[in-house]
Write a protein that holds these residues in place. Structure first.
Motif, PDB file in Angstrom:
ATOM      1  N   ALA A  27      -5.065   3.689 -83.623  1.00 44.53           N
ATOM      2  CA  ALA A  27      -4.847   5.075 -83.200  1.00 44.53           C
ATOM      3  C   ALA A  27      -5.342   5.279 -81.767  1.00 44.53           C
ATOM      4  CB  ALA A  27      -5.573   6.023 -84.149  1.00 44.53           C
ATOM      5  N   SER A  61      -3.088   6.403 -78.563  1.00 44.61           N
ATOM      6  CA  SER A  61      -3.411   7.565 -77.722  1.00 44.61           C
ATOM      7  C   SER A  61      -3.481   7.179 -76.245  1.00 44.61           C
ATOM      8  CB  SER A  61      -4.744   8.166 -78.179  1.00 44.61           C
ATOM      9  OG  SER A  61      -5.129   9.222 -77.334  1.00 44.61           O
ATOM     10  N   ASP A  73       0.077   5.790 -75.124  1.00 46.70           N
ATOM     11  CA  ASP A  73       1.180   6.684 -75.469  1.00 46.70           C
ATOM     12  C   ASP A  73       2.250   5.943 -76.264  1.00 46.70           C
ATOM     13  OD1 ASP A  73       2.548   9.045 -75.672  1.00 46.70           O
ATOM     14  OD2 ASP A  73       3.533   8.867 -73.707  1.00 46.70           O
ATOM     15  N   TYR A 123       0.051   4.936 -84.381  1.00 47.90           N
ATOM     16  CA  TYR A 123      -0.439   5.818 -85.437  1.00 47.90           C
ATOM     17  C   TYR A 123      -0.044   5.298 -86.824  1.00 47.90           C
ATOM     18  CZ  TYR A 123      -1.539   9.038 -81.658  1.00 47.90           C
ATOM     19  OH  TYR A 123      -2.064   9.608 -80.528  1.00 47.90           O
TER      20      TYR A 123
END
Length: 311
Positions: free
Chosen positions: A229, A233, A236, A241
């Motif tokens: 995760a 983040s 991008d 996820y």
């Protein structure tokens, strides 16, 4: 409340009962002679239980604290001479540090020697020495010992090391007479019936030493998901996820499996304790008890570690 309901009610399980020792006249006479040397009737189960309780208290009281203090003193003796190197402000006190290190070394070694001698005296107690001989005689006459307590022979079930004070070697009586070996299976004892081992206990014996990795692997899976995760983040990349979801799903699955396994082991352990209580009660009633499995023997040692010291 019955023995099977409350394991603490049943008497301590002995390696061999007095009734078994008395069944063979030759063995009974040999045991009687050993007992005369130390003033103990080893066919009296209550007397033997009392002597074993006293012996366990004596051996367990051997300075764990003293051993730790001796180790700390030896460590201090090694570290103190280098204190001036680490802290230049102590350079002027180097002779004092060396003197303190020497004193710590002397005290540490003296304390270690004291602990070792105290241990030897406890294990060489005449009654314990005689009882180890009684067990060896019983085995030589073809009897099956239910278990040999680790503390009695100075061994540990955790390390599986060689006993420091093993049972003496006594040649089998049947071999000395040229007769065929005596059967190792326990004999029936009149109307006293041996308790049947429940299937739940047998399953527990097979699984008690397995597993235990679910929590660690589940935690690693959760960390891996969190890492995925974080990568998603920063970079991008939404696909990361999915790694979070997968990691959390795997972690939860493993934790659930581990929890259920723990519940089964707990229930199996409780059933094993009830079975041991039934075995102890049967021995007290005169039954001949077969040798316990390593898992039950370890559980019995853990239980006697509290029962015999507080009973």
């Amino acid at each position: 409340m019955s023995a099977s309901q409350d394991p603490s009610v049943a008497p301590q399980l002995l390696p061999v009962s007095g009734a078994e020792l008395r069944r063979d006249p030759a063995l009974h006479e040999a045991v009687r002679r050993v007992g005369q040397r130390v003033g103990v009737d080893f066919t009296d189960d209550e007397r033997v239980r009392g002597e074993l309780k006293r012996g366990r208290e004596a051996t367990s009281a051997i300075g764990v604290g003293g051993s730790c203090l001796a180790a700390l003193l030896v460590i201090a003796a090694i570290v103190l001479p280098f204190a001036a190197t680490v802290n230049p402000a102590l350079a002027e006190r180097r002779p004092i540090l060396l003197g303190a290190a020497g004193m710590a070394a002397v005290l540490g070694i003296a304390l270690m020697v004291r602990v070792v001698r105290k241990r030897q005296r406890a294990y060489r107690d005449p009654v314990l020495v005689a009882y180890r001989e009684v067990l060896a005689l019983a085995r030589a006459h073809g009897l099956t010992l239910t278990h040999v307590p680790d503390w009695l022979v100075g061994s540990s079930s955790e390390t599986e090391g060689k006993p420091s004070y093993p049972l003496p070697d006594i040649a089998p009586v049947s071999a000395a007479k040229g007769a065929p070996p005596a059967p190792s299976a326990p004999r029936s004892s009149g109307e006293v019936r041996l308790p049947r081992k429940p299937a739940e206990v047998a399953v527990w014996e097979q699984s008690v030493d397995k597993g235990g990795w679910h929590g660690e692997v589940g935690l690693l899976s959760a960390f891996a998901g969190a890492g995925a995760a974080m990568w998603a983040s920063i970079e991008d990349e939404p696909v990361g996820y999915a790694g979070l979801g997968l990691g959390v799903a795997v972690a939860i699955t493993l934790w659930v499996v581990g929890y259920r396994q723990g519940v089964r082991k707990k229930r199996g352990r409780e059933a094993a304790l009830r079975y041991l209580a039934d075995v102890r009660a049967a021995q007290a009633a005169g039954a001949s008890i077969p040798e316990l499995s390593p898992q039950l023997g370890k559980l019995l040692s853990e239980q006697d570690g509290t029962d015999t010291l507080t009973g």
